[in-house]
Design a protein around this motif. Sequence first.
Motif, PDB file in Angstrom:
ATOM      1  N   ASN A   1       0.793  -1.158  -0.040  1.00 23.27           N
ATOM      2  CA  ASN A   1      -0.136  -0.180  -0.029  1.00 23.27           C
ATOM      3  C   ASN A   1       0.969   1.204   0.120  1.00 23.27           C
ATOM      4  O   ASN A   1       0.608   2.276  -0.714  1.00 23.27           O
ATOM      5  CB  ASN A   1      -1.009   0.047   1.291  1.00 23.27           C
ATOM      6  CG  ASN A   1      -2.174  -0.934   1.408  1.00 23.27           C
ATOM      7  OD1 ASN A   1      -2.224  -1.282   0.098  1.00 23.27           O
ATOM      8  ND2 ASN A   1      -2.528  -1.434   2.182  1.00 23.27           N
ATOM      9  N   LEU A   2       1.860   1.212   0.829  1.00 18.03           N
ATOM     10  CA  LEU A   2       2.850   2.192   0.950  1.00 18.03           C
ATOM     11  C   LEU A   2       3.562   2.649  -0.514  1.00 18.03           C
ATOM     12  O   LEU A   2       3.511   3.828  -0.929  1.00 18.03           O
ATOM     13  CB  LEU A   2       3.756   1.993   1.800  1.00 18.03           C
ATOM     14  CG  LEU A   2       5.027   3.241   1.944  1.00 18.03           C
ATOM     15  CD1 LEU A   2       4.645   4.467   2.414  1.00 18.03           C
ATOM     16  CD2 LEU A   2       6.176   2.659   3.233  1.00 18.03           C
TER      17      LEU A   2
ATOM     18  N   LEU B   1       2.736  12.690   5.118  1.00 18.50           N
ATOM     19  CA  LEU B   1       2.103  12.250   6.254  1.00 18.50           C
ATOM     20  C   LEU B   1       1.429  10.749   6.276  1.00 18.50           C
ATOM     21  O   LEU B   1       1.611   9.983   7.106  1.00 18.50           O
ATOM     22  CB  LEU B   1       0.874  13.057   6.599  1.00 18.50           C
ATOM     23  CG  LEU B   1       1.149  14.399   7.309  1.00 18.50           C
ATOM     24  CD1 LEU B   1      -0.181  15.358   7.212  1.00 18.50           C
ATOM     25  CD2 LEU B   1       1.817  14.381   8.512  1.00 18.50           C
ATOM     26  N   LYS B   2       1.093  10.476   4.974  1.00 21.50           N
ATOM     27  CA  LYS B   2       0.463   9.143   4.598  1.00 21.50           C
ATOM     28  C   LYS B   2       1.679   8.179   4.843  1.00 21.50           C
ATOM     29  O   LYS B   2       1.899   6.932   5.203  1.00 21.50           O
ATOM     30  CB  LYS B   2       0.398   9.138   3.231  1.00 21.50           C
ATOM     31  CG  LYS B   2      -1.319   9.443   3.196  1.00 21.50           C
ATOM     32  CD  LYS B   2      -1.896   9.365   1.742  1.00 21.50           C
ATOM     33  CE  LYS B   2      -3.498  10.005   1.804  1.00 21.50           C
ATOM     34  NZ  LYS B   2      -4.252   9.401   2.879  1.00 21.50           N
ATOM     35  N   LEU B   3       3.129   8.629   4.279  1.00 25.03           N
ATOM     36  CA  LEU B   3       4.215   7.682   4.342  1.00 25.03           C
ATOM     37  C   LEU B   3       4.764   7.354   5.790  1.00 25.03           C
ATOM     38  O   LEU B   3       4.978   6.308   6.194  1.00 25.03           O
ATOM     39  CB  LEU B   3       5.598   8.464   3.859  1.00 25.03           C
ATOM     40  CG  LEU B   3       5.309   8.421   2.131  1.00 25.03           C
ATOM     41  CD1 LEU B   3       6.311   9.424   1.502  1.00 25.03           C
ATOM     42  CD2 LEU B   3       5.647   7.005   1.848  1.00 25.03           C
ATOM     43  N   VAL B   4       4.654   8.693   6.436  1.00 23.36           N
ATOM     44  CA  VAL B   4       5.020   8.193   7.981  1.00 23.36           C
ATOM     45  C   VAL B   4       3.829   7.531   8.665  1.00 23.36           C
ATOM     46  O   VAL B   4       4.659   6.477   9.465  1.00 23.36           O
ATOM     47  CB  VAL B   4       4.894   9.948   8.717  1.00 23.36           C
ATOM     48  CG1 VAL B   4       5.152   9.774  10.119  1.00 23.36           C
ATOM     49  CG2 VAL B   4       6.470  10.614   8.086  1.00 23.36           C
ATOM     50  N   ALA B   5       2.578   7.705   8.413  1.00 29.13           N
ATOM     51  CA  ALA B   5       1.646   6.778   9.160  1.00 29.13           C
ATOM     52  C   ALA B   5       1.986   5.408   8.677  1.00 29.13           C
ATOM     53  O   ALA B   5       1.726   4.465   9.464  1.00 29.13           O
ATOM     54  CB  ALA B   5       0.184   7.386   8.451  1.00 29.13           C
ATOM     55  N   SER B   6       2.361   5.142   7.340  1.00 32.71           N
ATOM     56  CA  SER B   6       2.597   3.597   7.131  1.00 32.71           C
ATOM     57  C   SER B   6       3.683   3.101   7.573  1.00 32.71           C
ATOM     58  O   SER B   6       3.863   2.035   7.982  1.00 32.71           O
ATOM     59  CB  SER B   6       2.842   3.617   5.390  1.00 32.71           C
ATOM     60  OG  SER B   6       1.491   4.037   4.727  1.00 32.71           O
ATOM     61  N   ILE B   7       4.796   3.986   7.710  1.00 30.20           N
ATOM     62  CA  ILE B   7       6.033   3.620   8.204  1.00 30.20           C
ATOM     63  C   ILE B   7       5.687   3.198   9.834  1.00 30.20           C
ATOM     64  O   ILE B   7       6.215   2.200  10.430  1.00 30.20           O
ATOM     65  CB  ILE B   7       7.086   4.506   8.336  1.00 30.20           C
ATOM     66  CG1 ILE B   7       7.624   4.662   6.714  1.00 30.20           C
ATOM     67  CG2 ILE B   7       8.395   4.287   9.129  1.00 30.20           C
ATOM     68  CD1 ILE B   7       8.331   5.798   6.568  1.00 30.20           C
TER      69      ILE B   7
END
Length: 174
Positions: free
Chosen positions: A68-69, A107-113
Amino acid sequence: MERLIERSLFASRWMMAPMYLGLALGLVILVWVFLVELWKFALIIPVMTVNDAVLGVLALIDLSLAANLMLIVIFSGYENFVSRMDLDGHEDRPDWQGEVDFSGLKLKLVASIVAISGIHLLKVFMDVKKYTPEDIRWMVVIHLVFVISGVLLAAMDWIANHAKSLKKPKLVKA
């Protein structure tokens, strides 16, 4: 001369396209690894313990989140930095596609990480005997660094957006 330089610089964005294609190939690799993990998981069903089941499912979720990321990076990166995808009429186009700006992408990247790190940590907690206390401590510290980084990044974006909204002239209704 200036116009030529500007056009050349603008055209250089297409150098990113092979990178997004490479990420799409990376997605194929993740699908392969997912299928291998699923096969291994299915083979132990007759002798599976509760811990085996949870760890197997967490491994599959982990791979799914990583995929997803990659999709978020591929779609948003391509649209933000290379070119818009001409898919407006496509019935399967995700609602968020074309609306995630660079700030939203971060923000989506950090949330996924953070989610991926949390799943790794949960897998460690499910099989805690395999790890030394020092290893576990480092994994928790690293996860907390990801969480704190995400919160700080979100706070910085909120402050920046709030500052922008304060600078906009307010419309007075008559």
